[in-house]
Design a protein around this motif. Sequence first.
Motif, PDB file in Angstrom:
ATOM      1  N   LYS A  25      30.491  53.825  49.906  1.00  0.00           N
ATOM      2  CA  LYS A  25      29.381  53.020  49.416  1.00  0.00           C
ATOM      3  C   LYS A  25      28.881  53.564  48.074  1.00  0.00           C
ATOM      4  N   GLY A  26      28.579  52.654  47.156  1.00  0.00           N
ATOM      5  CA  GLY A  26      28.018  53.044  45.872  1.00  0.00           C
ATOM      6  C   GLY A  26      29.034  53.434  44.821  1.00  0.00           C
ATOM      7  N   GLU A  27      30.323  53.394  45.151  1.00  0.00           N
ATOM      8  CA  GLU A  27      31.351  53.753  44.177  1.00  0.00           C
ATOM      9  C   GLU A  27      31.366  52.739  43.037  1.00  0.00           C
ATOM     10  N   ALA A  28      31.558  53.224  41.820  1.00  0.00           N
ATOM     11  CA  ALA A  28      31.617  52.334  40.657  1.00  0.00           C
ATOM     12  C   ALA A  28      32.770  51.353  40.802  1.00  0.00           C
ATOM     13  N   LYS A  29      32.562  50.133  40.338  1.00  0.00           N
ATOM     14  CA  LYS A  29      33.619  49.116  40.425  1.00  0.00           C
ATOM     15  C   LYS A  29      34.714  49.395  39.399  1.00  0.00           C
ATOM     16  N   SER A  30      34.338  49.510  38.145  1.00  0.00           N
ATOM     17  CA  SER A  30      35.282  49.724  37.037  1.00  0.00           C
ATOM     18  C   SER A  30      36.411  48.689  37.032  1.00  0.00           C
ATOM     19  N   THR A  31      36.083  47.485  37.474  1.00  0.00           N
ATOM     20  CA  THR A  31      37.023  46.373  37.435  1.00  0.00           C
ATOM     21  C   THR A  31      36.255  45.067  37.465  1.00  0.00           C
ATOM     22  N   ALA A  32      36.909  44.002  37.076  1.00  0.00           N
ATOM     23  CA  ALA A  32      36.414  42.634  37.240  1.00  0.00           C
ATOM     24  C   ALA A  32      37.644  41.755  37.407  1.00  0.00           C
ATOM     25  N   ILE A  33      37.466  40.586  38.018  1.00  0.00           N
ATOM     26  CA  ILE A  33      38.593  39.685  38.246  1.00  0.00           C
ATOM     27  C   ILE A  33      38.332  38.378  37.522  1.00  0.00           C
ATOM     28  N   ALA A  34      39.305  37.927  36.736  1.00  0.00           N
ATOM     29  CA  ALA A  34      39.215  36.624  36.079  1.00  0.00           C
ATOM     30  C   ALA A  34      40.084  35.629  36.834  1.00  0.00           C
ATOM     31  N   PHE A  35      39.505  34.486  37.162  1.00  0.00           N
ATOM     32  CA  PHE A  35      40.238  33.374  37.759  1.00  0.00           C
ATOM     33  C   PHE A  35      40.471  32.337  36.665  1.00  0.00           C
ATOM     34  N   ALA A  63      51.577  29.826  25.957  1.00  0.00           N
ATOM     35  CA  ALA A  63      52.911  29.324  26.329  1.00  0.00           C
ATOM     36  C   ALA A  63      53.241  29.697  27.771  1.00  0.00           C
ATOM     37  N   ILE A  64      52.856  30.890  28.183  1.00  0.00           N
ATOM     38  CA  ILE A  64      53.104  31.339  29.557  1.00  0.00           C
ATOM     39  C   ILE A  64      52.241  30.552  30.543  1.00  0.00           C
ATOM     40  N   LEU A  65      50.962  30.374  30.208  1.00  0.00           N
ATOM     41  CA  LEU A  65      50.048  29.684  31.116  1.00  0.00           C
ATOM     42  C   LEU A  65      50.412  28.212  31.285  1.00  0.00           C
ATOM     43  N   ALA A  66      51.055  27.631  30.277  1.00  0.00           N
ATOM     44  CA  ALA A  66      51.418  26.214  30.354  1.00  0.00           C
ATOM     45  C   ALA A  66      52.371  25.932  31.510  1.00  0.00           C
ATOM     46  N   GLU A  67      53.144  26.943  31.912  1.00  0.00           N
ATOM     47  CA  GLU A  67      54.131  26.770  32.978  1.00  0.00           C
ATOM     48  C   GLU A  67      53.570  27.094  34.356  1.00  0.00           C
ATOM     49  N   ALA A  68      52.335  27.569  34.439  1.00  0.00           N
ATOM     50  CA  ALA A  68      51.787  28.035  35.717  1.00  0.00           C
ATOM     51  C   ALA A  68      51.354  26.866  36.602  1.00  0.00           C
ATOM     52  N   PRO A  69      51.859  26.793  37.821  1.00  0.00           N
ATOM     53  CA  PRO A  69      51.436  25.716  38.729  1.00  0.00           C
ATOM     54  C   PRO A  69      49.961  25.850  39.095  1.00  0.00           C
ATOM     55  N   ARG A  70      49.291  24.719  39.233  1.00  0.00           N
ATOM     56  CA  ARG A  70      47.894  24.706  39.667  1.00  0.00           C
ATOM     57  C   ARG A  70      47.858  24.808  41.186  1.00  0.00           C
ATOM     58  N   ILE A  71      47.086  25.743  41.703  1.00  0.00           N
ATOM     59  CA  ILE A  71      46.983  25.963  43.138  1.00  0.00           C
ATOM     60  C   ILE A  71      45.630  25.428  43.618  1.00  0.00           C
ATOM     61  N   GLU A  72      45.668  24.416  44.450  1.00  0.00           N
ATOM     62  CA  GLU A  72      44.440  23.797  44.937  1.00  0.00           C
ATOM     63  C   GLU A  72      43.673  24.743  45.861  1.00  0.00           C
ATOM     64  N   THR A  73      42.355  24.703  45.771  1.00  0.00           N
ATOM     65  CA  THR A  73      41.495  25.426  46.704  1.00  0.00           C
ATOM     66  C   THR A  73      40.953  24.433  47.728  1.00  0.00           C
ATOM     67  N   SER A  74      40.189  24.944  48.671  1.00  0.00           N
ATOM     68  CA  SER A  74      39.570  24.039  49.644  1.00  0.00           C
ATOM     69  C   SER A  74      38.345  23.344  49.076  1.00  0.00           C
ATOM     70  N   PRO A  96      37.023  20.577  46.956  1.00  0.00           N
ATOM     71  CA  PRO A  96      37.700  19.332  46.558  1.00  0.00           C
ATOM     72  C   PRO A  96      37.978  19.237  45.058  1.00  0.00           C
ATOM     73  N   ASP A  97      39.261  19.002  44.724  1.00  0.00           N
ATOM     74  CA  ASP A  97      39.716  18.719  43.357  1.00  0.00           C
ATOM     75  C   ASP A  97      39.604  19.913  42.411  1.00  0.00           C
ATOM     76  N   LEU A  98      39.418  21.109  42.915  1.00  0.00           N
ATOM     77  CA  LEU A  98      39.314  22.285  42.043  1.00  0.00           C
ATOM     78  C   LEU A  98      40.470  23.248  42.313  1.00  0.00           C
ATOM     79  N   ASN A  99      40.968  23.882  41.235  1.00  0.00           N
ATOM     80  CA  ASN A  99      42.138  24.732  41.366  1.00  0.00           C
ATOM     81  C   ASN A  99      42.073  25.923  40.426  1.00  0.00           C
ATOM     82  N   PHE A 100      43.036  26.826  40.613  1.00  0.00           N
ATOM     83  CA  PHE A 100      43.276  27.957  39.718  1.00  0.00           C
ATOM     84  C   PHE A 100      44.776  28.028  39.444  1.00  0.00           C
TER      85      PHE A 100
END
Length: 414
Positions: free
Chosen positions: A219-229, A289-300, A302-306
């Motif tokens: 508990k209380g440990e520094a995160k030192s990270t973040a996640i981008a979706f 150019a790399i991201l253009a090929e990435a498939p969109r993965i639907e979430t639960s 409605p109509d939103l993805n990553f």
Amino acid sequence: MNFIISFHHEEIHYFTNSRGLFLSCVTEKSNESLIAFNVYCEMVANGAKPLALHYPMTPEEVGGLWEEFAGIAEKYDVQLYREDDFPTSALFPAEATRGKSVVLIYKRDRLKQYEQWKRDRQNAEDDPMEQEALARRFGRLLGYSTQGINDLLGKNTAYRNLVSFGVKKQLTHLYYENLSEAIDFYHRIIGFDQVDSGLFQISTDTYIHLHGLTDDHPKGEAKSTAIAFLTDQLPQWYAHIQEKKVPIKYTYKPREGGPHDGFVAIDPGGYLLEFEQFKQHPENELFMAILAEAPRIETSVPDLNFYGSITWTYHKDVVKMQKFYEELLGYQLVADQGWTKIYQTSSTGFIGLVDERRGMENYAEGKAVEIEWLVTEWASFDEYATAYWSEFNYEGNTFIGPENYIYHVHGNDL
């Protein structure tokens, strides 16, 4: 359009211009040599290569073409040096230049740089690490990318990197005091596919794995990270996050002409979640150019993805971390934001190295994050890492990188 033809150990690049194809098919070796020489001179003249090596020939062949070589060099305002004692290096097979002459094409102080390298190479000990460092130094002088140098070392030495063994998935491990709350958040609010208990899928080959607190991550440990979706639906995601009353650290303020847009939310454990969209911009051209090929993965939701994710890690010495990611791990730099460097680690997974002086989080010795990659050739990787990665305390499937980030490598699928 570019065409690449390899002669012995040096690549010859042919390309088109406004007058059409620069190279027509030729069969005479002298014509072939002069065409190649023209291309190399032009590359050095316009800065595409700091120094170029025309492919090795017999001393007699070089002598017979020297006058024409000199005329071409004068046309491009570059200088020549005939090397009849070309030193071997880990970049190229020794037989490629044995008994041959090599013509160096350069401008200004690059010959001095080559001479310094040659002297150091001749005086070097027969130590694999020293030989690799010298090979990389020479590769940089020739204008090769780190990946290009890695490929040549892989062909001519025992060198391998993590990418050599087929990285197929990336997992980011996060640690929570209230694990059930965190699981509910990612399942119900974010809508990720729940693969197993605390394991959630973000994109085709990226995941987050949620854990309770441990002795190593208290508990209380520094995160030192973040996640981008990564998503192209920022307004919709922002509305959804606001509707669910998720805490917001940085609001959504799109900027015309900027390299990216986004907003930052806070998950139940205090981790920062960046919903982000990258845009066409000089620093993002390869990334887009790399991201253009990435498939969109639907979430639960409605109509939103990553379609991808970036795990941001925070560092005091970003240059040291770049060397680690490029040379030991073999990952490709796909976006350089100055104080952040983004590397592609799987088809839709990325690691972002952040200078802690500019980032959302700070560097910490102990940090509530671990990173894992799944590889195709697990047994071969384990054998190699056991033999060569003692510097990083490799044991079993775990090693510790610079600045105390913990990494795991597995062969089993999820």
